[in-house]
Design an enzyme around this catalytic site. Sequence first.
Site: not given
Lengths: 501, 501
Positions: A265-266, A269, A295
């Site tokens: 997830h990160e 980003h 997001e």
Amino acid sequence: MEKNYLGLLEKVNRIHDLEKTAAVLMWDKETYMPEKGLQTRIDQLTTLDQLRHELYTSDEFGEYLEKAAAEVKDFPYNSNEASLIRFIRRDYADEKKLTADFVKRRSEVSSNARQAWVKAREENDFSHFQPWLEKVVELCQELAELYGYKDNPYDPLLGKFEFSMTTADVKDIFDNLKAELVPIREAIEKNKDKVDDSLVHQNFPIEKQKEFARYITSSIGYDYTKGRLDTVVHPFCTNFSQYDVRITTRWYADFLNPALFGALHESGHGLYEQGTHPDLYRTPLARGTSLGVHESQSRMIENIVGRSLGFWKKHFPKLQTQFPQALEKATVEEFYQGINKVQPSFIRVEADELTYNFHIILRFELEQEMLSGKLAARDLPAAWNEKMQNLLGITPPTDTEGCLQDVHWTRPGFGYFPTYALGNLYAAQFYEAAISQHPNITTDLESGNTTSLVAWLKENIHQHGRKFTPVEIAEKATGQKLSHEAFIKYIKTKYGKLYNF
Amino acid sequence: MEKNYLGLLEKVNRIHDLEKTAAVLMWDKETYMPEKGLQTRIDQLTTLDQLRHELYTSDEFGEYLEKAAAEVKDFPYNSNEASLIRFIRRDYADEKKLTADFVKRRSEVSSNARQAWVKAREENDFSHFQPWLEKVVELCQELAELYGYKDNPYDPLLGKFEFSMTTADVKDIFDNLKAELVPIREAIEKNKDKVDDSLVHQNFPIEKQKEFARYITSSIGYDYTKGRLDTVVHPFCTNFSQYDVRITTRWYADFLNPALFGALHESGHGLYEQGTHPDLYRTPLARGTSLGVHESQSRMIENIVGRSLGFWKKHFPKLQTQFPQALEKATVEEFYQGINKVQPSFIRVEADELTYNFHIILRFELEQEMLSGKLAARDLPAAWNEKMQNLLGITPPTDTEGCLQDVHWTRPGFGYFPTYALGNLYAAQFYEAAISQHPNITTDLESGNTTSLVAWLKENIHQHGRKFTPVEIAEKATGQKLSHEAFIKYIKTKYGKLYNF
């Protein structure tokens, strides 16, 4: 050369350096700062913020801005110059609207509210937090008035995180989303035993998880010469420029998902920030355009890519060699099931990609009710629990697992929560556009190759930073406004197969 | 209340926050920054430094300073208020003397000189560095003129690191030191086989070294709730306030000394900063008074304490359990010998506590010759090697192991080197004063208990920060000016026993 524009740019660079310096200090605060360093850090951050605010709102800056704007007024809309002027004019106007008195009270209330929130959680007693929540709501109301609005006081708050979208837009999308998702959730509920996730609840030595997290985030293109992965309590991604973009995660020895999908997830980003065009360096345009679009990039990598069968066809053998005891006998199909179990739960950050949206819709609705004065702070716990029951069919046993779970409401930051679910919808819509424009992306992903998808994201989203609004980005990249449709299609296809409905 | 003084303090706090923010950025640069983050970091540090300089040298600041000084002119010399005014007046005057043009050239030359130095080292070819060394020397000469001086252009340069001492003072001390140390070194040379250090050249697993470093630095009082220990290439100690003081070291699996005594050394610096009086918080007085006195604290812990027999009587059993394979069969006396071998060597940072001083005397003498124009940059290698032969009886086989070994001469920072050896002398003189004032300190140290010594250091040195000059600190704490005598007595006693002379 445009003399005033260059003069403006110099000032902008400086202000940007102060902001990014503060980001380094905050990163250190969450990762490595010794416990007694906190007050010093708060003092340093306060000084940086004051200096930034003074430089930004000085009359000299305002004059330069208008002179520079006049110089580049005939530049094309898409140019960096015109885009920077657009962004700064808007942001500068907002910054000017905040009185010093408001900024001071905001800081004091947030700090006290946070302490009260920690206590309320520790003692599972909402009453400690209630008076501070009241003040936070008042600050949100005041902030809305300071910024000004036409239709809805929630608009300017939302606009700080998702500029160019209105409350009415989001409400419309969320209402459709809710209407579609509730029956899907119920259908899954009936077949819930079809999916077993015991595989990911075994022993996964943390050192081995760390190695794998580095491997898997590198494999999707997160560049460690411009980044690093550290351990924190509440994971985040931060950046000090497109050349220094840092991600974080947390580790559990008995549950594989949080660190693995947290890191993915990160890194989503991170890809966004690392992909910013070099020309935007040291300007406020060097940043994802909105929280929702940001997001979407993390959700794209975490869920659409990271929870797909094709991805694990490629990487599961490596995962097995990393954790032979836990995974040696498992098939990739079993693992794919294990990472895609849908299960209503109390805690937002632990929710699966489907039920996550209900957690957000609930907060979006409650924020509006509190802001309008319809819902009093003291009635929040009951309202929360009722909505949980309606949306997810469960009621939290305590407020700590209910309305006290998030730190967000210790600050006057209403409008932040909806961007999380918007991210899911943007992700699905971007994905649909990408595969329709380049059908090879589908076949690439079926064998776990993410290069073509990431190239599309970079071309259509990452490189632009904040040059365009989220609405512009969505329309340029997908030809449409944001809607719930692509997401619902994605969910139905994926979970229809998994849960046989 | 003193209105103007408080107004000044507010400005001073801000400037201090910017300086300490830069320190956080530099710490991160050396510890965790990804490689491609360098240019961003340089940009951020440049902006912070410019803002600091602008705030510090503004007319407004100067006016406040004089109004505040008038307000507190009758405060006692020892008061924080009078001390802060004394320090800032001096520092402000110096800061005002540096023209923007000089600061810019200093930064450019340093950056180019560093690159040239790296290349010269890689290719072991001094000629790459020579033209840049010439420019560095010119900048030193220019700096001396900008600051101004009465007797010797080296005085104002030295004064930036060791305020209140003159070149003549240091020369006098070093001449005496040299005269005493040369025969001691020769006596040791004759008996060099008396001491065997093969014990510390074995296999010491790095993870175990890390655990022990944390244990041993904690044991001398370095407080990890206000600090941390990280890994770097060139070890240092830095601080962001007395509540956040960080140390660093490097690790070798086949040699115990660098990390162990490196960590002890840095924790000595750390004790100094952590011991600063709380009232000096967020002011430039919250910092060790000079580099020499700072180095005395690190040398005290590294050598006088850390290389003593009593210290290891207490801690050696723990070290043995940490490294059973290497040390199980050794006695504490053998270990004590192993960590105290005297051996002339080419590299300053690897030198033992006795021969280290020759490395410094050599640099001090060469700096003066270069500054006065007596020694041209091109003749440095030959002059270096000749002095090495005279002082240490050895000649470096290459310039990389000779005059190219230190980074210091890539910046116009002449006057820094002598403080390292002054540190050794201050340490011995402080130690002599401490045990004569509190004889129990001797018996405490004989059983490895450092509490009473550290309490004396805190009382007499640490808490004062930069309120007093190094000369004042030495006279207040020891009743005398700095001299070589205590150090020579310490060296003769310790090494006389070890080497039987």
